[in-house]
Design an enzyme around this catalytic site. Sequence first.
Site, PDB file in Angstrom:
ATOM      1  N   CYS A 188     -26.730  21.438  26.566  1.00 34.47           N
ATOM      2  CA  CYS A 188     -26.079  21.806  25.300  1.00 34.47           C
ATOM      3  C   CYS A 188     -25.227  20.658  24.774  1.00 34.47           C
ATOM      4  CB  CYS A 188     -25.292  23.120  25.428  1.00 34.47           C
ATOM      5  SG  CYS A 188     -24.075  23.205  26.742  1.00 34.47           S
ATOM      6  N   SER A 189     -23.929  20.694  24.995  1.00 35.95           N
ATOM      7  CA  SER A 189     -23.066  19.661  24.429  1.00 35.95           C
ATOM      8  C   SER A 189     -21.745  19.578  25.168  1.00 35.95           C
ATOM      9  CB  SER A 189     -22.789  19.960  22.952  1.00 35.95           C
ATOM     10  OG  SER A 189     -22.171  21.226  22.823  1.00 35.95           O
ATOM     11  N   CYS A 190     -21.717  19.998  26.432  1.00 36.88           N
ATOM     12  CA  CYS A 190     -20.473  19.985  27.194  1.00 36.88           C
ATOM     13  C   CYS A 190     -19.821  18.614  27.129  1.00 36.88           C
ATOM     14  CB  CYS A 190     -20.729  20.361  28.655  1.00 36.88           C
ATOM     15  SG  CYS A 190     -21.392  22.018  28.834  1.00 36.88           S
ATOM     16  N   CYS A 232     -24.829  15.956  28.370  1.00 36.50           N
ATOM     17  CA  CYS A 232     -25.023  17.363  28.678  1.00 36.50           C
ATOM     18  C   CYS A 232     -26.427  17.685  28.207  1.00 36.50           C
ATOM     19  CB  CYS A 232     -24.001  18.257  27.975  1.00 36.50           C
ATOM     20  SG  CYS A 232     -24.304  20.012  28.294  1.00 36.50           S
TER      21      CYS A 232
END
Lengths: 118, 209
Positions: free
Chosen positions: B112-114, B109
Amino acid sequence: MNSGHDLGGMQGFGPVTSEPEKPVFHADWEKKALALTLAMAASGKWNLDKSRHARESLPPPQYLSSSYYQIWLAALEKLMVQEGLVTREEIETGTMTTPPIAVKGVLRAEMVETVLRN
Amino acid sequence: MGSDHSHDHEEGSALSDTALRVKALESLLVEKGYVDPAALDVIIDTYETKVGPRNGAQVVAKAWAEADFLDWLKRDATGAIASLGFEGRQGEHMIVLENTPDLHNMVVCTLCSCYPWSVLGLPPVWYKSAPYRSRSVIDPRGVLSDFGVTLSEETEVRVWDSTAELRYLVIPMRPDGTEGWSEDDLATLVTRDSMIGTGLALAPSEVRA
C-alpha cells in the site's frame, strides 16, 4: 489477501517518476478525501486494518487504474455503506434520505492534534 | 496503480467528477452529523504545513551531529524521535536504517503506502504508485537510476518492505565538507528522498545560499 495491491515483484509498470516535496496534494479534493477518511474513523465502525482491506479488496482493474486518493475515496464509500452509515443512493445523489445512525464519536477540531499524536 | 492523472483531467473544467463527488460526500457527512467540518481543515493544515520531511531532516541532522543521539536512534528509534516531539499517527514503531559506504538502504511499501508520517509527512505520489512498489524489490538499482542515483558496485543495496506496524527512516550518509556545521544547516542538506533511500543528501555546493 492476494489481490491487485500485491505489487511487489510485478513487472511492466514502467519508470518511477519523481516529484518535489511540495505540493503535498495535487487537487483540493485530495485534501478532503484524506481528511474525511481520517475523520470518519472516529465513528468507531472500523479499524485501520479494515480500512486497508477495503482498499485492497477493490477489484484489481479498478485498483490499478485509480489514483491513490481515488482508492481511498472508493474504499471509504464502501466501508460507510457496509456499516450502514450512508446508503449508496445517498452517496450518488449527495442528499440525505435516511436518518444518521449512532456512532462512537465525532472528531472535533480541537481534538485533532491530540488524536494525530496518538 | 495508474499514474495520477486526476490533475490533468481537471484542467479546463471547473470541477472534475471526483471533485464534485467529494464535495457532495463532505456535505452529506456533515449533514449526517458524522463529521465536523472544522476538524477537516485542521487535519489538512497539519499535513500541508506542520508535519513533513523537515521533521525527519532534524532527526538526521542531530544523528550526524551527535554520536549519542545516533546510538539512541539505533537502540530505540521511536523513543529518540519522540524526544524531538515527532510522534503519533503512522510513526508508532520506528526503525532507522543507517547508510554507509558499504550499504545503501531503500524503503518501500509494496502492499500500500506505509510511510513514517510523523517524520516525513504524507508520502509522495511515486511512493504509493505501482512502478515503485513493484520494481524497487526486484530492480532497486534501476529505480535508483530513475532518480538519477548511481551507486558503486561494491555498495550493497538493501530494500525494506514496510508493514502495517513498522516504519523506517533512512539516515543518509553525511556529505563531505560539513565539519562543524550547525544542526540547522545540516538539516538543509537532508532531502525527503534521501530519507526514503531514493536519493542522497545534498552536497554543500548543491544548497543555494
